[in-house]
Design a protein around this motif. Structure first.
Motif, PDB file in Angstrom:
ATOM      1  N   HIS A 109      -4.344  -6.509  -8.249  1.00 35.31           N
ATOM      2  CA  HIS A 109      -3.336  -6.500  -7.184  1.00 35.31           C
ATOM      3  C   HIS A 109      -2.277  -7.560  -7.471  1.00 35.31           C
ATOM      4  O   HIS A 109      -2.544  -8.555  -8.152  1.00 35.31           O
ATOM      5  N   PRO A 110      -1.068  -7.357  -6.982  1.00 41.33           N
ATOM      6  CA  PRO A 110      -0.017  -8.358  -7.196  1.00 41.33           C
ATOM      7  C   PRO A 110      -0.413  -9.702  -6.585  1.00 41.33           C
ATOM      8  O   PRO A 110      -1.150  -9.759  -5.590  1.00 41.33           O
ATOM      9  N   GLU A 111       0.048 -10.745  -7.181  1.00 44.62           N
ATOM     10  CA  GLU A 111      -0.225 -12.076  -6.650  1.00 44.62           C
ATOM     11  C   GLU A 111       0.661 -12.343  -5.435  1.00 44.62           C
ATOM     12  O   GLU A 111       1.723 -11.748  -5.270  1.00 44.62           O
ATOM     13  N   GLY A 112       0.238 -13.282  -4.598  1.00 45.69           N
ATOM     14  CA  GLY A 112       1.035 -13.668  -3.451  1.00 45.69           C
ATOM     15  C   GLY A 112       0.596 -12.979  -2.168  1.00 45.69           C
ATOM     16  O   GLY A 112      -0.385 -12.227  -2.127  1.00 45.69           O
ATOM     17  N   GLU A 116       2.466  -8.235   4.568  1.00 45.26           N
ATOM     18  CA  GLU A 116       3.621  -7.530   5.094  1.00 45.26           C
ATOM     19  C   GLU A 116       4.044  -6.382   4.189  1.00 45.26           C
ATOM     20  O   GLU A 116       5.159  -5.859   4.321  1.00 45.26           O
ATOM     21  N   MET A 117       3.172  -5.997   3.266  1.00 45.50           N
ATOM     22  CA  MET A 117       3.496  -4.944   2.307  1.00 45.50           C
ATOM     23  C   MET A 117       2.508  -3.789   2.420  1.00 45.50           C
ATOM     24  O   MET A 117       1.395  -3.953   2.921  1.00 45.50           O
ATOM     25  N   VAL A 118       2.937  -2.606   2.017  1.00 46.48           N
ATOM     26  CA  VAL A 118       2.116  -1.405   2.076  1.00 46.48           C
ATOM     27  C   VAL A 118       1.932  -0.871   0.657  1.00 46.48           C
ATOM     28  O   VAL A 118       2.906  -0.784  -0.109  1.00 46.48           O
ATOM     29  N   CYS A 119       0.702  -0.517   0.299  1.00 48.95           N
ATOM     30  CA  CYS A 119       0.422   0.046  -1.031  1.00 48.95           C
ATOM     31  C   CYS A 119       0.989   1.462  -1.092  1.00 48.95           C
ATOM     32  O   CYS A 119       0.671   2.315  -0.254  1.00 48.95           O
ATOM     33  N   ILE A 120       1.835   1.716  -2.060  1.00 46.97           N
ATOM     34  CA  ILE A 120       2.487   3.029  -2.165  1.00 46.97           C
ATOM     35  C   ILE A 120       2.020   3.813  -3.401  1.00 46.97           C
ATOM     36  O   ILE A 120       2.520   4.901  -3.678  1.00 46.97           O
TER      37      ILE A 120
END
Length: 498
Positions: A109-112, A116-120
């Motif tokens: 998974h991306p770091e950080g 507030e983000m949705v997996c697309i």
């Protein structure tokens, strides 16, 4: 000399001239023979086979150290190379990964902060990975139970083991035997592999395991021998193996592996003999009846003349003789090779179209027979005016002497045009000779013949030799003797496919 000739009678003069002509003819043949030998040696030296290494006398010695400028330039070139490899320009695509392998999934998974983000979606990248051979200890813990009334004790039954009271399991033995006889790794190299894993095993112990593991295959091998003797179509060939002679300390004896290939069943049998004489194949061919295919070795000719045997020769061997004659008499050698090529074109067609045996026979009689007849008439006429000791003369004589046997494959569509499948089965022996050099004894050579037989069958039926051997070692001691043939590699594949 002229005065002496003048005093001779007419009859004596004719004898002298005739004698001189015979000497000239003899010297001419010798010259042509030696010339062909020289041409053949040149071809061997400068042809496709480049085994020989001839050093360049003008080559200077390599430097022991590089200068600072050279080191800096080398480092710069390495840096450029790394960048080039990393970018992988002009990538033409990747090989397809096998579908039967287990998959280890690693999620990244991306770091950080992702709250507030949705997996697309996701991108999947795959690579083929491996682990070195895995060594582990299999520990059998057998629990004992005693009857409460004190009348007896029970304990869990220990599974049948390959080597009683020995430490190697079936998988380890299969790995050692496959390594030596399939992958041509001498035992001392395998010992080094164990040592890298901090497993110290004496050479004598590994040798003992190898011997005992091979001995377990004897019942299956004896069954194979029995069945091979009953085949109606066999191809046979032989190759040498060096064997330490127990009667002479440090001396090596040249023994022979005789291989019998049954094309209709895809089985192969290796048999060892200290001799290459006519008695060596007697145990296998003494009562043989049917089609026997071989090269031109005189021993096979003897068995091929038996009343119950139809002897088939090998067109590949006949072709090789004409190939050798290319430098001696190119026009006639090429003519013969072109006619043989026509025969092989027809054989390729039978395979490409997957024709039945009956249809193959029909096609051969329609297409191959006219070519064979034409070639036979041509050789019959040409051989009369050809020097017997020349290479083209030898090629013609080889084919002419075996013409009936070379034509015999036309009798049945199941027969092969050459002995190549049998020769192919001998290739592992040649590779093994380069690695372990010799067998330790005549008995060891015969034990090796057993495993060579089964590994050759594995290859023909596309069976993994390690998996087959491991399964066989695990089951051969407990299987019912009536079901022994179930352990053949071809039958192992059938059960694995179910």
């Amino acid at each position: 000399m002229e005065t002496a000739l003048e005093n001779l009678s007419k009859e004596d003069l004719i004898k002298v001239i005739s004698s001189r002509d015979e000497k000239i003819e003899h010297l001419t043949q010798e010259r042509d023979h030696l010339k062909s030998q020289v041409e053949m040696l040149r071809r061997m030296q400068f042809g496709q086979k480049r085994e020989r290494f001839e050093g360049d006398p003008n080559q200077t010695e390599l430097p022991f150290e590089a200068g600072p400028a050279d080191i800096e330039q080398q480092q710069e070139e390495i840096k450029e190379k790394i960048e080039y490899v990393r970018k992988r320009p002009n990538h033409k695509g990747r090989a397809k990964l096998p579908e039967h392998l287990p998959v280890e999934e690693i999620e990244i998974h991306p770091e950080g902060d992702l709250s507030e983000m949705v997996c697309i979606g996701k991108e999947i990248t795959e690579e083929l990975e491996c682990e070195p051979a895995k060594f582990y200890i299999k520990r059998y813990i057998r629990y004992k139970y005693a009857a409460k009334n004190g009348e007896g004790v029970k304990i869990g039954e220990l599974p049948e083991r390959v080597i009683d009271k020995g430490i190697p399991g079936a998988g380890l033995l299969a790995m050692i035997l496959t390594g030596k006889y399939q992958d041509h790794l001498p035992l001392y190299r395998q010992k080094q592999i164990f040592a890298r894993e901090n497993i110290q095993i004496p050479s004598s112990t590994i040798e003992g395991w190898t011997k005992q593991g091979l001995e377990k295959l004897e019942p299956l091998y004896e069954q194979l021998v029995y069945e091979t003797k009953t085949k109606g179509y066999l191809q046979v060939d032989e190759t040498r193996i060096r064997v330490l002679d127990s009667d002479k300390k440090g001396a090596a004896h040249t023994g022979w592996y005789w291989v019998y290939h049954a094309p209709l069943d895809g089985t192969v049998l290796f048999d060892y003999s200290p001799s290459r004489g006519s008695s060596a194949p007697l145990p296998m061919l003494g009562n043989f009846k049917g089609y026997l295919q071989s090269d031109g070795y005189a021993v096979y000719e003897k068995y091929g003349k038996k009343k119950e045997v139809i002897h088939l020769a090998c067109w590949a061997h006949a072709r090789r003789e004409f190939e050798k004659a290319l430098d001696n008499d190119r026009p006639r050698a090429e003519k013969a090779l072109l006619m043989i090529q026509e025969l092989y074109k027809i054989e390729r067609r039978t395979k490409e179209e997957q024709l039945s045996a009956d249809r193959i026979k029909e096609l051969r009689l329609e297409k191959s027979l006219p070519v064979i007849n034409e070639m036979g008439k041509w050789i019959f006429e040409e051989i009369k005016s050809t020097l017997p000791k020349s290479q083209i003369g030898k090629a013609m004589a080889y084919a002419y002497a075996r013409w009936d046997a070379l034509s015999a494959y036309l009798y049945d569509g199941s027969l092969h045009i050459d002995n190549n499948p049998c020769e192919n089965a001998l290739r592992p022996i040649a590779l093994g000779r380069k690695n372990y050099l010799f067998a330790g004894s005549h008995e060891a050579a015969q034990r090796s013949a057993m495993i060579y037989s089964f590994f050759a069958i594995c290859k023909k039926h596309e069976v993994n030799p390690f998996q087959w051997l491991k399964y066989t070692l695990e089951n051969i001691m407990s299987i019912n003797h009536k079901n022994l043939k179930d352990l053949y590699p071809q039958n192992f594949k059938k059960s694995a496919d179910l």
